[in-house]
Design an enzyme around this catalytic site. Sequence first.
Site, mmCIF file in Angstrom:
data_model
loop_
_atom_site.group_PDB
_atom_site.id
_atom_site.type_symbol
_atom_site.label_atom_id
_atom_site.label_comp_id
_atom_site.label_asym_id
_atom_site.label_seq_id
_atom_site.Cartn_x
_atom_site.Cartn_y
_atom_site.Cartn_z
ATOM 1 N N ASN A 8 -18.711 -30.425 20.262
ATOM 2 C CA ASN A 8 -18.978 -31.784 19.802
ATOM 3 C C ASN A 8 -20.380 -32.164 20.261
ATOM 4 O O ASN A 8 -20.592 -32.454 21.436
ATOM 5 C CB ASN A 8 -17.924 -32.738 20.399
ATOM 6 C CG ASN A 8 -18.225 -34.183 20.087
ATOM 7 O OD1 ASN A 8 -19.066 -34.488 19.244
ATOM 8 N ND2 ASN A 8 -17.525 -35.099 20.766
ATOM 9 N N TRP A 9 -21.313 -32.143 19.314
ATOM 10 C CA TRP A 9 -22.711 -32.380 19.681
ATOM 11 C C TRP A 9 -23.056 -33.861 19.829
ATOM 12 O O TRP A 9 -24.189 -34.200 20.187
ATOM 13 C CB TRP A 9 -23.638 -31.736 18.644
ATOM 14 C CG TRP A 9 -23.791 -30.259 18.806
ATOM 15 C CD1 TRP A 9 -23.221 -29.467 19.780
ATOM 16 C CD2 TRP A 9 -24.572 -29.387 17.981
ATOM 17 N NE1 TRP A 9 -23.609 -28.154 19.599
ATOM 18 C CE2 TRP A 9 -24.431 -28.078 18.503
ATOM 19 C CE3 TRP A 9 -25.369 -29.571 16.860
ATOM 20 C CZ2 TRP A 9 -25.061 -26.973 17.932
ATOM 21 C CZ3 TRP A 9 -25.996 -28.470 16.289
ATOM 22 C CH2 TRP A 9 -25.846 -27.192 16.827
ATOM 23 N N LYS A 10 -22.127 -34.737 19.489
ATOM 24 C CA LYS A 10 -22.364 -36.184 19.597
ATOM 25 C C LYS A 10 -23.690 -36.546 18.898
ATOM 26 O O LYS A 10 -23.977 -35.984 17.849
ATOM 27 C CB LYS A 10 -22.322 -36.619 21.064
ATOM 28 C CG LYS A 10 -21.045 -36.117 21.748
ATOM 29 C CD LYS A 10 -20.767 -36.708 23.088
ATOM 30 C CE LYS A 10 -19.498 -36.069 23.649
ATOM 31 N NZ LYS A 10 -19.000 -36.733 24.839
ATOM 32 N N HIS A 93 -11.935 -40.042 18.733
ATOM 33 C CA HIS A 93 -12.623 -39.683 19.983
ATOM 34 C C HIS A 93 -12.751 -40.941 20.853
ATOM 35 O O HIS A 93 -12.942 -42.048 20.337
ATOM 36 C CB HIS A 93 -14.004 -39.113 19.668
ATOM 37 C CG HIS A 93 -14.681 -38.544 20.872
ATOM 38 N ND1 HIS A 93 -15.341 -39.344 21.784
ATOM 39 C CD2 HIS A 93 -14.762 -37.288 21.339
ATOM 40 C CE1 HIS A 93 -15.813 -38.581 22.754
ATOM 41 N NE2 HIS A 93 -15.478 -37.321 22.512
ATOM 42 N N GLU A 95 -15.057 -42.157 22.520
ATOM 43 C CA GLU A 95 -16.270 -42.958 22.317
ATOM 44 C C GLU A 95 -16.136 -43.852 21.083
ATOM 45 O O GLU A 95 -16.650 -44.965 21.052
ATOM 46 C CB GLU A 95 -17.495 -42.032 22.217
ATOM 47 C CG GLU A 95 -17.887 -41.507 23.586
ATOM 48 C CD GLU A 95 -18.507 -40.120 23.593
ATOM 49 O OE1 GLU A 95 -19.027 -39.671 22.564
ATOM 50 O OE2 GLU A 95 -18.452 -39.468 24.660
ATOM 51 N N GLU A 163 -8.239 -35.298 25.800
ATOM 52 C CA GLU A 163 -9.501 -35.587 26.478
ATOM 53 C C GLU A 163 -9.325 -36.793 27.384
ATOM 54 O O GLU A 163 -9.483 -37.938 26.928
ATOM 55 C CB GLU A 163 -10.600 -35.864 25.445
ATOM 56 C CG GLU A 163 -10.907 -34.680 24.550
ATOM 57 C CD GLU A 163 -12.346 -34.697 24.067
ATOM 58 O OE1 GLU A 163 -13.043 -33.697 24.272
ATOM 59 O OE2 GLU A 163 -12.785 -35.723 23.532
ATOM 60 N N GLY A 169 -17.899 -36.371 29.929
ATOM 61 C CA GLY A 169 -19.300 -36.594 30.281
ATOM 62 C C GLY A 169 -19.523 -37.019 31.724
ATOM 63 O O GLY A 169 -20.598 -37.464 32.084
ATOM 64 N N SER A 206 -15.743 -32.460 30.322
ATOM 65 C CA SER A 206 -16.554 -31.735 31.301
ATOM 66 C C SER A 206 -16.219 -30.241 31.399
ATOM 67 O O SER A 206 -16.269 -29.668 32.495
ATOM 68 C CB SER A 206 -16.451 -32.399 32.677
ATOM 69 O OG SER A 206 -17.002 -33.702 32.629
ATOM 70 N N GLY A 227 -18.392 -31.042 24.897
ATOM 71 C CA GLY A 227 -19.507 -31.934 24.578
ATOM 72 C C GLY A 227 -20.806 -31.385 25.145
ATOM 73 O O GLY A 227 -21.396 -30.456 24.604
ATOM 74 N N GLY A 228 -21.219 -31.933 26.273
ATOM 75 C CA GLY A 228 -22.502 -31.591 26.898
ATOM 76 C C GLY A 228 -22.805 -30.100 26.986
ATOM 77 O O GLY A 228 -23.916 -29.669 26.650
#
Length: 242
Positions: A8-10, A93, A95, A163, A169, A206, A227-228
């Site tokens: 997930n590159w956001k 998600h 966010e 999640e 994150g 994470s 993600g990150g």
Amino acid sequence: MKKIFAANWKLFKTPKETQQFFNEWNKLNFPKDRTFIFFPPALCLSTAIESAKGTVLEFGCQNCASDLQGALTGENSVLAVKDLGAKYVLVGHSERRTLFSESDDFVAKKIKLVQEQSLIPMLCVGETWTERQAGRTNEVLRKQLLIGLSLADKIKEVILAYEPVWAIGTGQVAQAHQVEEAHKSIKSILAEMGFPSETPILYGGSVKPENSKELITVPAVDGFLVGGASLTIESFSKICAV
Ligand code: PGA
């Protein structure tokens, strides 16, 4: 079942950076028994799919509108996602839930629409730290699943991603026993609702090369949503090779 490794590159990477990423990524080899799904930003989806033509990589959109079309300025259309050749849509998600106030009912509407267009929804669920501390994790997951999947077609595919909000994150990864417990609880709620037992449940929050080895062995973990650590080839390739 093939393990699923999803990125997930956001809101990171431009089309140019996307192309550079896949030019390098395509040179790598991974075991055949896994599925790789990339969720680039919507404006990079076309470039990503073009850059990975002829590979086994699969793609999805990070979000979609809850209507097929209409006066919805700035939204992503599932028809366009399908037309581009993507296969998945990320729904619910945390966010989107917190920053864009998306409710479980709204999530349900999107899941229905995504399935109707023969795309596969990846539904994200998870509790906040306060909810976990209050012993409400199961209750929260149950509500998110019961409402979020209330309009879903059980015959069609759906993927779940557990999640925990407090692990996204933050660098604070959930411990193996917490992940196992939550995944088992999701599995039993899905069974109660009549979804197939092979519905995949991914862990996200994470995930890093350092913790992926342990987490992938946790029972009921069918893969990761990253993600990150999916933004660089160096870290995501290590996670995908566990
Ligand atoms: P993270 O994000 O890996 O950076 O914690 C996961 C996600 O939000 O899907």
